[in-house]
Write a protein that holds these residues in place. Structure first.
Motif, short mmCIF file in Angstrom:
data_model
loop_
_atom_site.label_atom_id
_atom_site.label_comp_id
_atom_site.label_asym_id
_atom_site.label_seq_id
_atom_site.Cartn_x
_atom_site.Cartn_y
_atom_site.Cartn_z
N LEU A 1 -11.23 4.29 -7.92
CA LEU A 1 -12.30 3.92 -8.85
C LEU A 1 -13.57 4.73 -8.56
O LEU A 1 -14.26 5.18 -9.49
CB LEU A 1 -12.61 2.43 -8.76
N GLY A 2 -13.88 4.92 -7.30
CA GLY A 2 -15.06 5.71 -6.93
C GLY A 2 -14.95 7.15 -7.38
O GLY A 2 -15.90 7.73 -7.90
N VAL A 3 -13.78 7.75 -7.18
CA VAL A 3 -13.57 9.14 -7.59
C VAL A 3 -13.62 9.26 -9.10
O VAL A 3 -14.22 10.20 -9.64
CB VAL A 3 -12.23 9.67 -7.03
N ALA A 4 -13.03 8.31 -9.81
CA ALA A 4 -13.06 8.35 -11.28
C ALA A 4 -14.48 8.22 -11.80
O ALA A 4 -14.88 8.94 -12.72
CB ALA A 4 -12.18 7.24 -11.85
N ALA A 5 -15.26 7.33 -11.21
CA ALA A 5 -16.66 7.17 -11.64
C ALA A 5 -17.47 8.41 -11.32
O ALA A 5 -18.29 8.86 -12.14
CB ALA A 5 -17.27 5.94 -10.97
N MET B 1 5.26 -9.40 14.06
CA MET B 1 6.39 -8.63 13.54
C MET B 1 6.71 -8.99 12.09
O MET B 1 7.03 -8.14 11.30
CB MET B 1 7.63 -8.85 14.41
N ARG B 2 6.60 -10.25 11.74
CA ARG B 2 6.93 -10.66 10.38
C ARG B 2 5.75 -10.42 9.45
O ARG B 2 4.62 -10.78 9.75
CB ARG B 2 7.28 -12.14 10.34
N GLY B 3 6.03 -9.79 8.32
CA GLY B 3 5.00 -9.59 7.31
C GLY B 3 3.99 -8.50 7.65
O GLY B 3 2.96 -8.38 6.99
N LEU B 4 4.26 -7.71 8.68
CA LEU B 4 3.30 -6.68 9.09
C LEU B 4 3.18 -5.59 8.02
O LEU B 4 2.07 -5.18 7.67
CB LEU B 4 3.72 -6.08 10.42
N LEU B 5 4.30 -5.16 7.47
CA LEU B 5 4.28 -4.12 6.44
C LEU B 5 3.55 -4.62 5.19
O LEU B 5 2.69 -3.91 4.63
CB LEU B 5 5.70 -3.69 6.08
N ALA B 6 3.85 -5.83 4.77
CA ALA B 6 3.20 -6.38 3.58
C ALA B 6 1.69 -6.51 3.79
O ALA B 6 0.90 -6.20 2.89
CB ALA B 6 3.80 -7.74 3.23
N LYS B 7 1.29 -6.94 4.97
CA LYS B 7 -0.14 -7.11 5.25
C LYS B 7 -0.86 -5.76 5.23
O LYS B 7 -1.92 -5.60 4.63
CB LYS B 7 -0.32 -7.77 6.61
N ARG B 8 -0.25 -4.77 5.87
CA ARG B 8 -0.88 -3.44 5.91
C ARG B 8 -0.88 -2.78 4.54
O ARG B 8 -1.84 -2.12 4.16
CB ARG B 8 -0.18 -2.56 6.93
N LEU B 9 0.19 -2.96 3.77
CA LEU B 9 0.25 -2.39 2.43
C LEU B 9 -0.81 -3.00 1.53
O LEU B 9 -1.47 -2.30 0.75
CB LEU B 9 1.63 -2.61 1.80
N ARG B 10 -1.01 -4.30 1.63
CA ARG B 10 -2.02 -4.97 0.82
C ARG B 10 -3.40 -4.37 1.12
O ARG B 10 -4.16 -4.07 0.21
CB ARG B 10 -1.99 -6.46 1.11
N VAL B 11 -3.71 -4.19 2.38
CA VAL B 11 -5.01 -3.62 2.76
C VAL B 11 -5.15 -2.19 2.24
O VAL B 11 -6.18 -1.81 1.69
CB VAL B 11 -5.17 -3.67 4.30
N HIS B 12 -4.10 -1.40 2.40
CA HIS B 12 -4.17 0.01 1.99
C HIS B 12 -4.18 0.17 0.47
O HIS B 12 -4.83 1.08 -0.05
CB HIS B 12 -3.03 0.80 2.61
N ILE B 13 -3.48 -0.68 -0.25
CA ILE B 13 -3.49 -0.61 -1.71
C ILE B 13 -4.87 -0.95 -2.25
O ILE B 13 -5.39 -0.28 -3.14
CB ILE B 13 -2.40 -1.50 -2.31
N VAL B 14 -5.49 -1.97 -1.69
CA VAL B 14 -6.84 -2.33 -2.11
C VAL B 14 -7.80 -1.19 -1.81
O VAL B 14 -8.63 -0.81 -2.65
CB VAL B 14 -7.30 -3.64 -1.44
N GLY B 15 -7.70 -0.60 -0.63
CA GLY B 15 -8.55 0.53 -0.26
C GLY B 15 -8.33 1.73 -1.17
O GLY B 15 -9.29 2.38 -1.60
N ALA B 16 -7.07 2.03 -1.47
CA ALA B 16 -6.77 3.16 -2.35
C ALA B 16 -7.31 2.92 -3.76
O ALA B 16 -7.81 3.84 -4.41
CB ALA B 16 -5.26 3.39 -2.40
N PHE B 17 -7.23 1.69 -4.22
CA PHE B 17 -7.74 1.35 -5.55
C PHE B 17 -9.25 1.54 -5.60
O PHE B 17 -9.79 2.11 -6.56
CB PHE B 17 -7.36 -0.09 -5.90
N ILE B 18 -9.95 1.11 -4.56
CA ILE B 18 -11.41 1.25 -4.52
C ILE B 18 -11.79 2.73 -4.46
O ILE B 18 -12.72 3.17 -5.15
CB ILE B 18 -11.98 0.47 -3.32
N VAL B 19 -11.09 3.52 -3.67
CA VAL B 19 -11.37 4.96 -3.58
C VAL B 19 -11.10 5.63 -4.92
O VAL B 19 -11.88 6.48 -5.37
CB VAL B 19 -10.53 5.60 -2.45
#
Length: 76
Positions: free
Chosen positions: A32-36, A12-30
């Motif tokens: 970069l891929g689209v821009a390239a 329960m604690r830190g669940l949002l932060a953990k999921r946001l971190r994963v999704h932000i990294v994924g969105a950043f990688i996507v």
């Protein structure tokens, strides 16, 4: 036997932060891929096409052809 003993407790604690971190990294990688893909799939071929067109472009010849075709009203 209690069903509570079989199931692990949910995180329960830190669940949002953990999921946001994963999704932000994924969105950043996507992103970069689209821009390239856009840069090398659209922008670079477009720059090469424009460079090739203007390498042999004669504006006066083009103007004379348009003038003879009657495109301009003020240049007869």
């Amino acid at each position: 036997m209690s069903s509570g003993a079989l199931l692990p407790k949910p995180q329960m604690r830190g669940l949002l932060a953990k999921r946001l971190r994963v999704h932000i990294v994924g969105a950043f990688i996507v992103a970069l891929g689209v821009a390239a893909a856009y840069k090398f799939g659209v922008a670079e071929p477009r720059k090469k096409a424009y460079a090739e067109f203007y390498r042999n472009y004669d504006s006066m010849k083009d103007f004379e052809e348009m003038r003879k075709a009657g495109v301009f009203q003020s240049a007869k």
